[in-house]
Motif scaffolding. Sequence first.
Motif, PDB file in Angstrom:
ATOM      1  N   GLY A  73       9.157  28.093 -63.862  1.00 32.93           N
ATOM      2  CA  GLY A  73       7.963  27.400 -64.327  1.00 32.93           C
ATOM      3  C   GLY A  73       6.868  27.517 -63.275  1.00 32.93           C
ATOM      4  O   GLY A  73       7.090  28.006 -62.172  1.00 32.93           O
ATOM      5  N   PRO A  74       5.671  27.031 -63.595  1.00 37.33           N
ATOM      6  CA  PRO A  74       4.545  27.199 -62.684  1.00 37.33           C
ATOM      7  C   PRO A  74       4.576  26.302 -61.446  1.00 37.33           C
ATOM      8  O   PRO A  74       3.711  26.418 -60.594  1.00 37.33           O
ATOM      9  CB  PRO A  74       3.340  26.867 -63.557  1.00 37.33           C
ATOM     10  CG  PRO A  74       3.873  25.948 -64.593  1.00 37.33           C
ATOM     11  CD  PRO A  74       5.289  26.409 -64.848  1.00 37.33           C
ATOM     12  N   GLN A  89      16.562  15.520 -56.441  1.00 42.74           N
ATOM     13  CA  GLN A  89      15.974  16.187 -57.597  1.00 42.74           C
ATOM     14  C   GLN A  89      14.475  15.980 -57.484  1.00 42.74           C
ATOM     15  O   GLN A  89      14.015  14.856 -57.249  1.00 42.74           O
ATOM     16  CB  GLN A  89      16.472  15.574 -58.901  1.00 42.74           C
ATOM     17  CG  GLN A  89      15.817  16.182 -60.127  1.00 42.74           C
ATOM     18  CD  GLN A  89      16.084  15.381 -61.385  1.00 42.74           C
ATOM     19  OE1 GLN A  89      15.859  14.166 -61.401  1.00 42.74           O
ATOM     20  NE2 GLN A  89      16.565  16.036 -62.417  1.00 42.74           N
ATOM     21  N   VAL A  90      13.722  17.065 -57.621  1.00 46.77           N
ATOM     22  CA  VAL A  90      12.265  16.976 -57.593  1.00 46.77           C
ATOM     23  C   VAL A  90      11.736  17.507 -58.912  1.00 46.77           C
ATOM     24  O   VAL A  90      12.038  18.633 -59.296  1.00 46.77           O
ATOM     25  CB  VAL A  90      11.663  17.780 -56.417  1.00 46.77           C
ATOM     26  CG1 VAL A  90      10.137  17.731 -56.462  1.00 46.77           C
ATOM     27  CG2 VAL A  90      12.182  17.256 -55.088  1.00 46.77           C
ATOM     28  N   ARG A  91      10.969  16.673 -59.580  1.00 46.44           N
ATOM     29  CA  ARG A  91      10.296  17.108 -60.806  1.00 46.44           C
ATOM     30  C   ARG A  91       8.857  17.429 -60.449  1.00 46.44           C
ATOM     31  O   ARG A  91       8.131  16.579 -59.949  1.00 46.44           O
ATOM     32  CB  ARG A  91      10.345  16.011 -61.858  1.00 46.44           C
ATOM     33  CG  ARG A  91      11.734  15.780 -62.367  1.00 46.44           C
ATOM     34  CD  ARG A  91      11.763  14.755 -63.452  1.00 46.44           C
ATOM     35  NE  ARG A  91      13.146  14.521 -63.833  1.00 46.44           N
ATOM     36  CZ  ARG A  91      13.573  13.465 -64.460  1.00 46.44           C
ATOM     37  NH1 ARG A  91      12.718  12.524 -64.807  1.00 46.44           N
ATOM     38  NH2 ARG A  91      14.831  13.333 -64.758  1.00 46.44           N
ATOM     39  N   LEU A  92       8.492  18.678 -60.681  1.00 50.56           N
ATOM     40  CA  LEU A  92       7.115  19.113 -60.515  1.00 50.56           C
ATOM     41  C   LEU A  92       6.479  19.143 -61.892  1.00 50.56           C
ATOM     42  O   LEU A  92       7.181  19.066 -62.903  1.00 50.56           O
ATOM     43  CB  LEU A  92       7.062  20.509 -59.879  1.00 50.56           C
ATOM     44  CG  LEU A  92       7.749  20.667 -58.518  1.00 50.56           C
ATOM     45  CD1 LEU A  92       7.675  22.115 -58.059  1.00 50.56           C
ATOM     46  CD2 LEU A  92       7.135  19.749 -57.483  1.00 50.56           C
ATOM     47  N   THR A  93       5.184  19.317 -61.969  1.00 52.31           N
ATOM     48  CA  THR A  93       4.540  19.359 -63.281  1.00 52.31           C
ATOM     49  C   THR A  93       5.057  20.514 -64.126  1.00 52.31           C
ATOM     50  O   THR A  93       5.059  20.421 -65.352  1.00 52.31           O
ATOM     51  CB  THR A  93       3.005  19.461 -63.146  1.00 52.31           C
ATOM     52  OG1 THR A  93       2.688  20.554 -62.291  1.00 52.31           O
ATOM     53  CG2 THR A  93       2.407  18.186 -62.590  1.00 52.31           C
ATOM     54  N   GLY A  94       5.556  21.601 -63.495  1.00 55.47           N
ATOM     55  CA  GLY A  94       6.015  22.755 -64.260  1.00 55.47           C
ATOM     56  C   GLY A  94       7.440  23.197 -63.974  1.00 55.47           C
ATOM     57  O   GLY A  94       7.826  24.289 -64.385  1.00 55.47           O
ATOM     58  N   ASP A  95       8.239  22.401 -63.272  1.00 53.67           N
ATOM     59  CA  ASP A  95       9.612  22.814 -62.953  1.00 53.67           C
ATOM     60  C   ASP A  95      10.397  21.607 -62.451  1.00 53.67           C
ATOM     61  O   ASP A  95       9.817  20.601 -62.057  1.00 53.67           O
ATOM     62  CB  ASP A  95       9.602  23.905 -61.881  1.00 53.67           C
ATOM     63  CG  ASP A  95      10.931  24.649 -61.738  1.00 53.67           C
ATOM     64  OD1 ASP A  95      11.856  24.406 -62.541  1.00 53.67           O
ATOM     65  OD2 ASP A  95      11.043  25.476 -60.823  1.00 53.67           O
TER      66      ASP A  95
END
Length: 127
Positions: A73-74, A89-95
């Motif tokens: 993802g971006p 766990q890291v949630r990014l806006t795109g991954d």
Amino acid sequence: MRMPFAVPMLAVLTVAGCAVDTTSPARAAERFHAAIAGRQEDSACAMLARRTAEKLPGPGQTCADALREVKLGPGGRSTAVSVWGEEAQVRLTGDTLFLHRFSDGWRIRAAGCRPVRDLPYECEVED
């Protein structure tokens, strides 16, 4: 390669929208995606956990070659960070990424992860 990635969900601490320092899992995840976006795959490989970096390449490939072929993802900014012990766990806006804290800091164990209904995450890159 897509494989399920189990996530222990007991005793998860969630931190969202907080400032993080450069040794945080969120910063490590953002730096990894920045390296990918900047076509610095060798640098991105250096941010992977050793087992992940060793498992990623196919026959005749380097880690960097393999990362060029993976569809991640971006990336983007972190929206949520969950830490339990040495795992994160890291949630990014795109991954979504999973990390482990080693003696030299946070390293990526899995990236390109998507939740699968009633199952563990499926990740494009993992150990």
